[in-house]
Motif scaffolding. Sequence first.
Motif, PDB file in Angstrom:
ATOM      1  N   GLN A 233      -9.338 -20.202 -20.621  1.00  0.00           N
ATOM      2  CA  GLN A 233      -8.918 -20.466 -19.158  1.00  0.00           C
ATOM      3  C   GLN A 233      -7.517 -21.214 -19.176  1.00  0.00           C
ATOM      4  O   GLN A 233      -6.614 -20.955 -18.487  1.00  0.00           O
TER       5      GLN A 233
ATOM      6  N   ILE B 132     -12.593 -16.692  10.133  1.00  0.00           N
ATOM      7  CA  ILE B 132     -13.027 -15.795   8.790  1.00  0.00           C
ATOM      8  C   ILE B 132     -14.194 -16.468   8.209  1.00  0.00           C
ATOM      9  O   ILE B 132     -14.281 -18.025   8.014  1.00  0.00           O
ATOM     10  N   SER B 135     -16.535 -18.918   3.229  1.00  0.00           N
ATOM     11  CA  SER B 135     -17.071 -19.966   2.609  1.00  0.00           C
ATOM     12  C   SER B 135     -18.612 -20.627   3.129  1.00  0.00           C
ATOM     13  O   SER B 135     -18.650 -20.595   4.461  1.00  0.00           O
ATOM     14  N   SER B 141     -15.034 -20.955  -3.949  1.00  0.00           N
ATOM     15  CA  SER B 141     -14.146 -20.182  -4.729  1.00  0.00           C
ATOM     16  C   SER B 141     -15.115 -19.018  -5.447  1.00  0.00           C
ATOM     17  O   SER B 141     -14.880 -17.682  -5.433  1.00  0.00           O
ATOM     18  N   TRP B 165     -16.047 -24.621   7.031  1.00  0.00           N
ATOM     19  CA  TRP B 165     -14.636 -24.667   6.707  1.00  0.00           C
ATOM     20  C   TRP B 165     -14.098 -23.723   7.765  1.00  0.00           C
ATOM     21  O   TRP B 165     -12.869 -23.071   7.204  1.00  0.00           O
ATOM     22  N   SER B 167     -11.936 -21.997   9.912  1.00  0.00           N
ATOM     23  CA  SER B 167     -10.742 -22.374  10.721  1.00  0.00           C
ATOM     24  C   SER B 167     -11.080 -21.415  12.136  1.00  0.00           C
ATOM     25  O   SER B 167     -11.497 -20.206  11.930  1.00  0.00           O
ATOM     26  N   THR B 371      -7.829 -20.918  -4.182  1.00  0.00           N
ATOM     27  CA  THR B 371      -7.387 -21.921  -4.934  1.00  0.00           C
ATOM     28  C   THR B 371      -6.532 -21.541  -6.044  1.00  0.00           C
ATOM     29  O   THR B 371      -6.394 -20.438  -6.213  1.00  0.00           O
ATOM     30  N   GLU B 373      -6.235 -22.290  -9.089  1.00  0.00           N
ATOM     31  CA  GLU B 373      -6.951 -22.057 -10.159  1.00  0.00           C
ATOM     32  C   GLU B 373      -7.508 -20.374 -10.114  1.00  0.00           C
ATOM     33  O   GLU B 373      -7.466 -19.549 -11.138  1.00  0.00           O
TER      34      GLU B 373
HETATM   35  C1  LIG Z   1      -7.631 -25.984   5.780  1.00  0.00           C
HETATM   36  C2  LIG Z   1      -8.749 -25.163   5.132  1.00  0.00           C
HETATM   37  C3  LIG Z   1      -9.011 -23.998   5.784  1.00  0.00           C
HETATM   38  C4  LIG Z   1     -10.062 -23.272   5.404  1.00  0.00           C
HETATM   39  N1  LIG Z   1     -10.531 -22.275   6.242  1.00  0.00           N
HETATM   40  C5  LIG Z   1     -11.435 -21.411   5.894  1.00  0.00           C
HETATM   41  C6  LIG Z   1     -11.643 -20.383   6.777  1.00  0.00           C
HETATM   42  O1  LIG Z   1     -11.198 -19.920   7.868  1.00  0.00           O
HETATM   43  N2  LIG Z   1     -12.763 -19.644   6.060  1.00  0.00           N
HETATM   44  C7  LIG Z   1     -13.221 -19.662   5.017  1.00  0.00           C
HETATM   45  O2  LIG Z   1     -14.309 -18.774   4.744  1.00  0.00           O
HETATM   46  N3  LIG Z   1     -13.033 -20.634   4.209  1.00  0.00           N
HETATM   47  C8  LIG Z   1     -11.914 -21.488   4.732  1.00  0.00           C
HETATM   48  N4  LIG Z   1     -11.520 -22.432   3.721  1.00  0.00           N
HETATM   49  C9  LIG Z   1     -12.383 -22.653   2.512  1.00  0.00           C
HETATM   50  C10 LIG Z   1     -11.602 -22.303   1.362  1.00  0.00           C
HETATM   51  O3  LIG Z   1     -11.757 -21.074   1.266  1.00  0.00           O
HETATM   52  C11 LIG Z   1     -12.319 -22.919   0.210  1.00  0.00           C
HETATM   53  O4  LIG Z   1     -12.076 -24.401   0.346  1.00  0.00           O
HETATM   54  C12 LIG Z   1     -11.880 -22.472  -1.024  1.00  0.00           C
HETATM   55  O5  LIG Z   1     -12.243 -20.980  -1.198  1.00  0.00           O
HETATM   56  C13 LIG Z   1     -12.065 -23.238  -2.367  1.00  0.00           C
HETATM   57  O6  LIG Z   1     -13.690 -23.509  -2.111  1.00  0.00           O
HETATM   58  P1  LIG Z   1     -14.530 -24.838  -2.324  1.00  0.00           P
HETATM   59  O7  LIG Z   1     -13.579 -25.852  -1.283  1.00  0.00           O
HETATM   60  O8  LIG Z   1     -16.003 -24.706  -2.136  1.00  0.00           O
HETATM   61  O9  LIG Z   1     -13.977 -25.382  -3.759  1.00  0.00           O
HETATM   62  P2  LIG Z   1     -14.729 -25.189  -5.181  1.00  0.00           P
HETATM   63  O10 LIG Z   1     -14.891 -23.486  -5.198  1.00  0.00           O
HETATM   64  O11 LIG Z   1     -15.917 -25.984  -5.401  1.00  0.00           O
HETATM   65  O12 LIG Z   1     -13.570 -25.588  -6.167  1.00  0.00           O
HETATM   66  C14 LIG Z   1     -13.306 -27.096  -6.476  1.00  0.00           C
HETATM   67  C15 LIG Z   1     -12.294 -27.007  -7.276  1.00  0.00           C
HETATM   68  O13 LIG Z   1     -12.950 -26.372  -8.650  1.00  0.00           O
HETATM   69  C16 LIG Z   1     -11.955 -25.152  -9.080  1.00  0.00           C
HETATM   70  N5  LIG Z   1     -12.507 -24.098  -9.429  1.00  0.00           N
HETATM   71  C17 LIG Z   1     -13.769 -23.315  -8.815  1.00  0.00           C
HETATM   72  N6  LIG Z   1     -14.085 -22.591  -9.595  1.00  0.00           N
HETATM   73  C18 LIG Z   1     -13.060 -22.277 -10.877  1.00  0.00           C
HETATM   74  C19 LIG Z   1     -13.042 -21.425 -11.767  1.00  0.00           C
HETATM   75  N7  LIG Z   1     -13.788 -20.477 -12.191  1.00  0.00           N
HETATM   76  N8  LIG Z   1     -12.199 -21.723 -12.786  1.00  0.00           N
HETATM   77  C20 LIG Z   1     -11.334 -22.883 -12.369  1.00  0.00           C
HETATM   78  N9  LIG Z   1     -11.458 -23.626 -11.828  1.00  0.00           N
HETATM   79  C21 LIG Z   1     -12.263 -23.363 -10.770  1.00  0.00           C
HETATM   80  C22 LIG Z   1     -11.244 -25.025  -7.757  1.00  0.00           C
HETATM   81  O14 LIG Z   1     -10.059 -24.333  -8.209  1.00  0.00           O
HETATM   82  C23 LIG Z   1     -10.963 -26.349  -7.299  1.00  0.00           C
HETATM   83  O15 LIG Z   1      -9.980 -26.736  -7.683  1.00  0.00           O
HETATM   84  C24 LIG Z   1     -10.696 -23.273   4.396  1.00  0.00           C
HETATM   85  C25 LIG Z   1     -10.198 -24.454   3.538  1.00  0.00           C
HETATM   86  C26 LIG Z   1      -9.182 -25.281   3.712  1.00  0.00           C
HETATM   87  C27 LIG Z   1      -8.926 -26.619   3.198  1.00  0.00           C
END
Ligand SMILES: Cc1cc2nc3c(=O)[nH]c(=O)nc-3n(C[C@H](O)[C@H](O)[C@H](O)COP(=O)(O)OP(=O)(O)OC[C@H]3O[C@@H](n4cnc5c(N)ncnc54)[C@H](O)[C@@H]3O)c2cc1C
Lengths: 350, 386
Positions: A233, B132, B135, B141, B165, B167, B371, B373
């Motif tokens: 990766q 949407i 999450s 992710s 999350w 919005s 993200t 990543e």
């Molecule tokens: C301001 C804001 C608004 C949002 N609005 C919405 C919304 O309206 N609807 C909705 O559904 N979601 C929403 N989200 C959620 C957003 O889509 C998720 O936060 C995002 O997809 C990441 O998921 P997580 O926060 O669970 O992080 P995780 O998936 O837990 O990730 C944590 C860290 O690990 C890394 N990581 C995870 N998997 C991998 C991999 N396979 N390889 C390398 N790195 C990895 C990530 O890149 C990140 O750095 C919102 C988020 C924010 C911050």
Amino acid sequence: MSESGSIVAETAARIFADLADPQEVNRARDGAWKGRLWQALADAGLTLAWVPEENGGSGAELADGFAILGVAGRYAAAVPLAETLLAGWLLSRAGLRAPEGAMSLAPARPEDRLVLNADGTLSGQARGVPFAKEARHLAALAGSSVALVETAACRLNEGVSLAGEPSNTVTFDSVKPVAVAPAPAGLNQPALMLMGCVVRSVETAGALEAILEMTVRYANERVAFERPIAKFQAVQHNLARLAGEVSAAMTAAYSAADAIARADTFDDVIFLEATAAKIRSAEAAQEGAAIAHQVHGAIGFTNEHILHRYTLRMLSWRDDFGNESYWAAALGNHVAARGADEFWPLVAAC
Amino acid sequence: MTASLAFDQIRLPPECDELRREVRAFLIAEIAAGTFDPHHPGHGDAHSKEFSRRVGAKGWIGMTWPKKYGGRERNFLERYVVTEEFRVANAPVRLHFVADRQSGPILIKYAPEHVKMDILPRICAGEVCFAIGMSEPGSGSDLFAAKTKATKTKGGWLINGTKIWTSNAHIADYMLALFRTSPPTKENRRHGLTQFLVDMKTPGIKVNPVYQLTGAHDFNEVVFEDAFMPDDHVLGEIDGAWKQATSELAYERSGPERFLETFYVLSGLVRALGDKPDIRSAEGLGRLVAQLHTLRRMSVSVNGMLQAGKEPVVEGSIVKDMGTVWEQKLPNRVRELAAFIEEEEGNRATLEEQLRFATMIAPKLTIQGGTTEVLRGIIARGLGLR
Ligand SMILES: Cc1cc2nc3c(=O)[nH]c(=O)nc-3n(C[C@H](O)[C@H](O)[C@H](O)COP(=O)(O)OP(=O)(O)OC[C@H]3O[C@@H](n4cnc5c(N)ncnc54)[C@H](O)[C@@H]3O)c2cc1C
């Protein structure tokens, strides 16, 4: 790219593929390939693409010339094609006939100035003139005049660029030009430098495209820890970043080339397009070279491998026609002078 | 697969000039009327019912959609102009933006005709807000880990579980959500999720605020307890939601909102520097302008290619990756470049306020909507590395 641009580019690609294969060039013990390549490029009318037929060239569009340069960048061949194209462009803008053979142009740095003396001779010094040593003629801009000069009439130092190509300080001690003509309105030193910037950006974009392809291929082939390094990766993310830098360089360079090809004057929009292309492509060259070398490991650090032909060349292009710091300061001052309310409208006009 | 990238040379067509003038005149009038302050960083994130209605009345929401649904059948580059001018002016688009960008297009593709006839014209009028629901507490992710369950019942589905999350959920009329209709299979872990249209007034849906580090209330936890979704609110193939996100994603990723979210700090810097910046600030500013111009040209290119029917999936992801990383760093760069500005009456106050806000919201820019990543993984796949 225009339709004729793509035909010209295909011709250029065929010639480079036949006569400037980077592996063979890198293995070559002498410069014989250079003569053959140059002859083929000249025979196809590519070296004087920006010179109208009546002045000895092939009269291609600006866009066609930029397409040729994109291809040239992809081969990073050490011949003064870009320099000859630019010199031909400068001469023909002033209605001067372009001679045969390799040319370069002076000045090649925004701070350098040449003057046309009252007795019709040229004085001044131009630093970092690319390929001056290998050029039979120089096209020179001195104030509001364009002159054609024999390189042999000037004093040259032994400078070389980062890529080992000639990059000479050219001193004009009351040199008598072969021909002189007034520059057309709007073709001044900044305009010439901006044109040079776009040329270098397009070559850089081409080089980066080749580097991306080469580096992705290598990552898929090279095995470490029992799998292709492309499966790690960290390597994937480096290559994704490289793809981003390549995209930025391509977009900025080809956008500026397209803008210049359509424009009548070097106005504010061209200034933004051309300076942005030089700045962004230089940044991309820097980031891109670092990533490509990292992914290649030690083999990419060898003389035998072709990677350096691309990386060193595009890193040295950063310095020609004003480096990215010079143009960034100029662009910053330009934006500041227009004021905050006129900032976005300028960006949106491109 | 080859590692070649395509960014076609796209210029905005001439019809965009007239439209841009119209949009600017509209925004100037709104600013003059006190609807929002272009220099107030929080305003671009805000929602205003009245404002969205007036935008709708102008024909600038759903403007690319078919006329029978209230759209104007204009092209994507025209929409691009409207979007970028609104962002740069810091206009409060929150209420209609998600529906305009992604929910509407999904409904057009997958909703039954009567649902489209009901909802799409109201989106175009600026009357409805979408959220949407992807999450979940255990699924970010890794979208395909979603657990919120849809159980078949007579005439529809019963939903149980929690989205997070989300919005706008607290102001939204509808949500497009992913629910689990079957377990994943051994061969395909993406199998089993279905996309639903959720009416937020449905009994059994509870929206709880989650406050952000800025103190703002933008996103929420949404709890479903036996919430009933009628059959005609299923969008597309049951268990096959994973097949449905292709070209829309490129739109979602490549718009001007992907690099203009903190634009106000850059124009604020130009204002604070005045017309004779020192060489250090001038150089720094010039680089930022060159980078911005390049991102915009990349983004216009991707949108133009989409308009032309191409699917620049990798290029769209590259725009979002580079754009969000850039807009995230921007407040830090601007802060450095502003460090030696001579203090004069009031020339810094607005910029300080803008930097404060931009610095606080910066972390979210490379997380929301996928993200960095995750995006780089998509780009790597497109390059033929995975
Ligand atoms: C301001 C804001 C608004 C949002 N609005 C919405 C919304 O309206 N609807 C909705 O559904 N979601 C929403 N989200 C959620 C957003 O889509 C998720 O936060 C995002 O997809 C990441 O998921 P997580 O926060 O669970 O992080 P995780 O998936 O837990 O990730 C944590 C860290 O690990 C890394 N990581 C995870 N998997 C991998 C991999 N396979 N390889 C390398 N790195 C990895 C990530 O890149 C990140 O750095 C919102 C988020 C924010 C911050």
